[in-house]
Design an enzyme around this catalytic site. Structure first.
Site, mmCIF file in Angstrom:
data_model
loop_
_atom_site.group_PDB
_atom_site.id
_atom_site.type_symbol
_atom_site.label_atom_id
_atom_site.label_comp_id
_atom_site.label_asym_id
_atom_site.label_seq_id
_atom_site.Cartn_x
_atom_site.Cartn_y
_atom_site.Cartn_z
ATOM 1 N N GLU A 36 0.837 -1.195 0.000
ATOM 2 C CA GLU A 36 0.000 0.000 0.000
ATOM 3 C C GLU A 36 0.872 1.245 0.000
ATOM 4 O OE1 GLU A 36 -2.816 -0.168 3.168
ATOM 5 O OE2 GLU A 36 -3.811 -1.957 2.414
ATOM 6 N N ARG A 74 -1.065 8.829 1.537
ATOM 7 C CA ARG A 74 -2.453 9.203 1.309
ATOM 8 C C ARG A 74 -2.688 10.702 1.241
ATOM 9 N NH1 ARG A 74 -5.443 4.678 5.186
ATOM 10 N NH2 ARG A 74 -5.152 2.938 3.733
ATOM 11 N N ARG A 92 -0.833 8.883 8.937
ATOM 12 C CA ARG A 92 -0.845 7.434 9.149
ATOM 13 C C ARG A 92 -0.551 6.675 7.860
ATOM 14 N NH1 ARG A 92 -4.513 3.014 8.781
ATOM 15 N NH2 ARG A 92 -5.893 4.346 7.560
ATOM 16 N N HIS A 114 -11.210 9.667 6.852
ATOM 17 C CA HIS A 114 -10.957 8.239 7.027
ATOM 18 C C HIS A 114 -10.454 7.873 8.416
ATOM 19 C CE1 HIS A 114 -10.131 4.162 5.833
ATOM 20 N NE2 HIS A 114 -8.833 4.270 6.048
ATOM 21 N N HIS A 138 -8.923 9.586 3.099
ATOM 22 C CA HIS A 138 -8.626 8.531 2.142
ATOM 23 C C HIS A 138 -8.954 9.047 0.755
ATOM 24 C CE1 HIS A 138 -8.468 4.662 0.152
ATOM 25 N NE2 HIS A 138 -8.015 4.114 1.270
#
Length: 585
Positions: free
Chosen positions: A155, A317, A412, A377, A271
């Protein structure tokens, strides 16, 4: 830096004589039944104490249930703890604390092993998608639920493939697994549909219980020598969000009203890819889709992410969310589009959950572009905790999304949160069991009912309208991009709504949830106004660069006067073991 802002919050949402309602006595109270709360409850119970697990909805209805991507852990020879730590620190933009990062990362393999031992079935090579046998919850990890090594995905922000998953429904697999483990434990009692209204403290300020509204609509008190908050995030303060309806910031709000310091609450992760169809519920399109080769295009079919970051769609992100937002503005469109036509393999088999949802709206993910846009998110900030999960209030702990542990920093990294829940939840649960102060009758601080003014005839507050107005305003003025004047205006509006709801709204769960949302929203706005820089997920158009002086935590301490939170003092504190050179990563 030390600034004070007026708040005018009631210290409690509901004032009752806690000695005149039913009392349930346990050793440890855990509020929240997701991965963090379940891990904490299990660890406390394993230490030999009696645990009450208080869940606002049903045990399965948690933020964990909706996690799609997976859980990051170092499980292959091609990976290393050092690489995972370095990736986390880099993405954290100077605010991640190395000691916490090291502990969580090194606890990854054991956390996965524990989940597998409880019965979790993650995809393996060759992929095994048979349903997990729930009778295997107590079976030791033996590899029986799959063949070969784990199928690891990659990811955004990760330099290696290290995410264990169960198709695109990893959260569901983990939630069902931990739920079964909790229900089987003889020293854990679960109370579903139990709304925690306020924490109760002894005269010395120590947290010793909670006032709740039970499933049958009665008020009750749960006492405990230690209280652990694992109540999840606050995505519902935004109009566009991946979070379930119950994510109303309860943990942070009730902890703050009890006197706990809140840290870095201005950092809210968006997100980049929510399925966006007007009138339909927002659904997360997992980052693993981009990890498998999905690319982002605008309405004209132009792929734009390579112009924003060398990692393109696999950038962290915050980078992808801002790029999507900018392209939406530039093209005048309400979304961009996720193209899965070049994904290796059949997208319908790789992402069955996403395929089913999109098919319902007439979208074939193997050939049709999927409309997506950013959405709130993950709440990165939360109640400040030490290495063990203890807040600044004696007897009160926090884990998971409602805690600021020092792992995520300013941004994060995907799939680190489920890892944090299991590793730090276990640590907090064990720590709470060790530090039990009192297993007998507890003397709660009794406060008289607050004196509410009499509203003029016909004057009411429309809770639904205020809630929608708050969510829309937060999305416009404290969303992916922020600006000082707009945030100051937001703070003024929130203050007005707080006063109206506190004085005029009825005492009921919808009001209490709204007050928790308003509390978190106001702290978010104030923290974002004070932090005059851009770092990680916090981007200010009027301060677009990172400021080395702000490589520090934002700390918010409630100021009490006659039982009311009259103000908040905001200070900043340097980050231990930080890496200032990462400030602009």
């Amino acid at each position: 830096m030390n600034e004070r802002f007026e708040l005018g919050l009631e210290g409690r949402l509901l004032s009752v004589d806690s000695r005149k309602v039913p009392l349930y006595r346990f050793d440890v109270l855990v509020v929240g039944g997701g991965a963090a709360g379940a891990a904490a409850a299990w660890a406390s119970a394993e230490a030999g104490v009696e645990v009450a697990l208080l869940v606002k909805s049903d045990l399965e209805e948690t933020n964990t249930l909706y996690a799609q991507g997976g859980m990051a852990a170092v499980l292959s020879a091609a990976d290393s703890f050092e690489a995972h730590v370095a990736d986390t620190l880099r993405v954290g933009c100077g605010l991640s604390e190395r000691e916490t990062v090291e502990h969580v990362v090194r606890g990854g393999p054991e956390a996965v092993e524990r989940l597998v031992g409880w019965g979790a079935c993650f995809d393996r090579e060759p992929v095994d998608r048979e349903p997990v046998d729930r009778d295997a919850v107590d079976r030791a990890a033996s590899g029986e639920e799959g063949s070969g090594s784990f199928a690891l995905s990659r990811e955004g922000g990760h330099s290696r493939s290290r995410v264990v998953h169960r198709g695109d429904a990893t959260g569901r697999e983990i939630q069902l697994t931990v739920g079964a483990a909790i229900e089987r434990h003889p020293r854990i009692t679960t109370f579903a549909r139990t709304f925690v209204v306020d924490l109760l403290c002894a005269a010395d300020g120590r947290a010793v219980g909670a006032l709740v509204l039970t499933a049958n609509g009665d008020l009750a008190v749960f006492s405990g020598g230690q209280v652990i908050l694992a109540a999840g995030g606050a995505g519902q303060i935004y109009r566009e969000t991946t979070n379930p309806q119950g994510a109303t910031g309860d943990g942070v709000a009730i902890g703050f009203r009890a006197g706990a310091i809140v840290r870095d609450i201005e950092f809210f992760q968006f997100h980049p890819t929510l399925l966006y169809i007007a009138g339909a519920a927002r659904v997360l399109i997992s980052e693993t889709v981009r990890g498998a080769g999905g690319v982002l295009r605008d309405r004209d079919g132009v792929r734009f992410m390579p112009d924003h970051h060398p990692a393109a769609e696999l950038a962290q992100r915050d980078v992808v969310s801002r790029a999507v937002f900018e392209r939406m503005v530039a093209t005048g469109d309400t979304s961009v589009y996720l193209d899965l036509s070049d994904v290796e393999g059949d997208p319908h088999q790789l992402f069955p959950g996403i395929s089913r949802i999109c098919h319902y709206f007439g979208i074939d993910i193997a050939r049709d572009p999927v409309p997506v846009r950013p959405g709130a998110h993950y709440m990165i900030g939360g109640l400040e905790v030490d290495a063990d999960g203890h807040t600044t209030v004696p007897g009160l702990w926090a884990v998971g999304e409602c805690a600021s542990s020092g792992l995520h920093g300013a941004n994060r990294m995907g799939s680190n949160s489920l890892l944090e829940c299991v590793v730090l939840g276990t640590r907090a649960g064990a720590g709470a069991a060790r530090r039990l102060a009192d297993r007998g009758i507890v003397d709660f601080e009794v406060r008289p009912p607050r004196d509410r003014p009499t509203a003029p005839v016909g004057m009411k507050v429309n809770i639904t309208d205020v809630t929608y107005s708050l969510k829309s305003m937060m999305w416009r003025q404290l969303g992916v991009e922020r600006e000082g004047a707009a945030m100051e205006d937001a703070s003024a509006k929130i203050a007005l709504w707080v006063r109206a709801v506190q004085e005029l709204a009825p005492d009921e769960p919808a009001t209490w949830e709204l007050m928790n949302m308003l509390t978190v929203a106001q702290l978010t706005a104030l923290g974002a106004r004070v932090r005059e820089e851009s770092r990680g997920v916090h981007y200010r158009s009027d301060f677009p660069e990172a400021d080395p002086a702000w490589c520090a935590h934002t700390r918010m301490r409630p100021v009490f006067e006659e039982g009311r939170v009259v103000a908040v003092d905001i200070t900043r504190k340097s980050v231990p073991n930080s890496t200032p050179s990462l400030a602009t990563a």
